[in-house]
Design an enzyme around this catalytic site. Structure first.
Site, short mmCIF file in Angstrom:
data_model
loop_
_atom_site.label_atom_id
_atom_site.label_comp_id
_atom_site.label_asym_id
_atom_site.label_seq_id
_atom_site.Cartn_x
_atom_site.Cartn_y
_atom_site.Cartn_z
N TYR A 33 0.83 -1.20 0.00
CA TYR A 33 0.00 0.00 0.00
C TYR A 33 0.86 1.24 0.00
CZ TYR A 33 0.79 0.97 5.03
OH TYR A 33 1.34 1.29 6.24
N LYS A 149 6.46 -1.84 2.11
CA LYS A 149 5.24 -1.28 2.72
C LYS A 149 4.08 -2.26 2.52
CE LYS A 149 3.05 3.28 3.24
NZ LYS A 149 3.15 3.47 4.68
N GLU A 181 11.50 2.80 14.82
CA GLU A 181 10.64 3.88 14.32
C GLU A 181 9.35 3.87 15.12
OE1 GLU A 181 9.62 3.10 10.17
OE2 GLU A 181 9.66 0.95 10.56
N LEU A 206 10.81 1.49 7.60
CA LEU A 206 10.27 1.93 6.31
C LEU A 206 11.04 3.17 5.87
CD1 LEU A 206 7.97 1.36 4.25
CD2 LEU A 206 6.81 3.31 5.27
N1 PLP Z 1 7.45 4.13 9.18
C1 PLP Z 1 6.31 3.40 9.15
C2 PLP Z 1 6.29 2.09 9.84
C3 PLP Z 1 5.18 3.89 8.47
O1 PLP Z 1 4.06 3.14 8.43
C4 PLP Z 1 5.25 5.16 7.84
C5 PLP Z 1 4.10 5.70 7.11
O2 PLP Z 1 3.06 5.11 7.03
C6 PLP Z 1 6.44 5.88 7.92
C7 PLP Z 1 7.54 5.34 8.59
C8 PLP Z 1 6.57 7.24 7.28
O3 PLP Z 1 6.69 7.12 5.89
P1 PLP Z 1 6.19 8.29 4.93
O4 PLP Z 1 6.94 9.52 5.38
O5 PLP Z 1 6.59 7.85 3.59
O6 PLP Z 1 4.73 8.42 5.14
#
Ligand code: PLP
Length: 286
Positions: A33, A149, A181, A206
């Site tokens: 996603y 993701k 994170e 991520l």
């Molecule tokens: N880390 C995780 C586990 C996430 O689910 C997300 C966003 O959904 C992020 C980091 C932040 O990523 P982004 O800045 O691309 O939204």
């Protein structure tokens, strides 16, 4: 107004969108996603989100049934028909309906399931951006490919649930004493010297699109930063802390495990960096 959603080539009212019980996204969470923010009715940082989607698909041998340009056109059409000004577009791609439950990937010919929907919500003027959030630390029990993701998000749901039960907003996930994170965001601290610290890219986190932009903006604005892992103790002692993601941009973290971060209010570097990001986002979507 009934929300219009996208499913496999069609735009339909949300109650008409149906996915089979044999869909591998439903049975195995065999799906990826993306979430792109929408400001002023326009997509923000969408090229990065689509590039990450393409990478997620490649890692899982999933076939994207449309080109990146077609995907963006679908996102824009959904924004237009739903008259979305501010919020997000969610998109999900699963390996599709194989008509039964078998673990191995289906032979060629099974059509992947692509769904998209919009979510209206405040991004710029969100109250948490002003007040900041409280987080609690929690063991990171997710799988080892957090760089992909995927929709298998039970561990982050448990983490959020745990945080809420403790009267907090979110969780910082911890592995071997180091923060990976947040449950759905990247984690940052600001050291006593005023240096931003966030974990380097690897399969442990991520690869946040917002994280990457913030690093580029920090460089441009001469804000020092380090990409390295940091411990729970270092976070307790940090001068400031914050999270980043597509739909929050930056939210200050004012408490970790019941301890005030700095003086317990959103810190000046966090607020300045959010301001810089907001300016960039407003310019990009003007
Ligand atoms: N880390 C995780 C586990 C996430 O689910 C997300 C966003 O959904 C992020 C980091 C932040 O990523 P982004 O800045 O691309 O939204």
């Amino acid at each position: 107004m009934t929300r219009i959603v996208y499913i496999n080539g069609d735009l339909v009212p949300e109650h008409e969108a149906k996915v089979s019980i044999f869909d591998r996204g439903f049975l195995f969470a065999d799906a990826v996603y993306e979430v792109s923010a929408v400001l002023n009715g326009k997509l923000l940082e969408n090229a990065g989100h689509i590039a990450r989607l393409v990478r997620s698909c490649r890692e899982l041998k999933l076939t994207l049934p449309v080109t990146p340009a077609q995907l963006e056109a679908i996102q824009q059409e959904l924004i237009a028909v739903n008259q979305l000004k501010e919020g997000a577009v969610y998109l999900q791609l699963s390996r599709g309906n194989t008509g039964d439950r078998e673990f191995e990937f289906p032979a060629a010919g099974v059509t992947p399931t692509l769904v998209l929907f919009t979510q209206a919500r405040p991004v710029i003027d969100h109250p948490k951006a002003l007040t900041g959030i409280k987080v609690v630390t929690l063991e990171d029990i997710r799988w080892r490919r957090r760089d992909i993701k995927v929709v298998g998000l039970l561990a982050p749901c448990l983490a959020k649930e745990y945080a809420h039960a403790q009267g907090a907003d979110d969780a910082f996930l911890v592995e071997h004493g180091l923060i990976t994170e947040g449950s759905a965001c990247n984690a940052w601290i600001v050291t006593a010297q005023g240096t931003l610290v966030t974990r380097p890219l690897s399969n442990d986190i991520l690869h946040g699109i917002t994280r990457q932009s913030l690093l580029e903006l920090a460089k441009r604005h001469d804000i020092p930063f380090e990409e390295r892992a940091f411990s729970v103790e270092e976070a307790y002692d940090a001068r400031e802390a914050f999270i980043s993601s597509a739909t929050t941009f930056i939210w200050p973290v004012v408490q970790i495990d019941g301890r005030a971060v700095g003086d317990g209010t959103p810190g000046p570097i966090t607020r300045a960096l959010r301001g810089i990001y907001v300016q960039m986002a407003l310019r990009a979507t003007a």
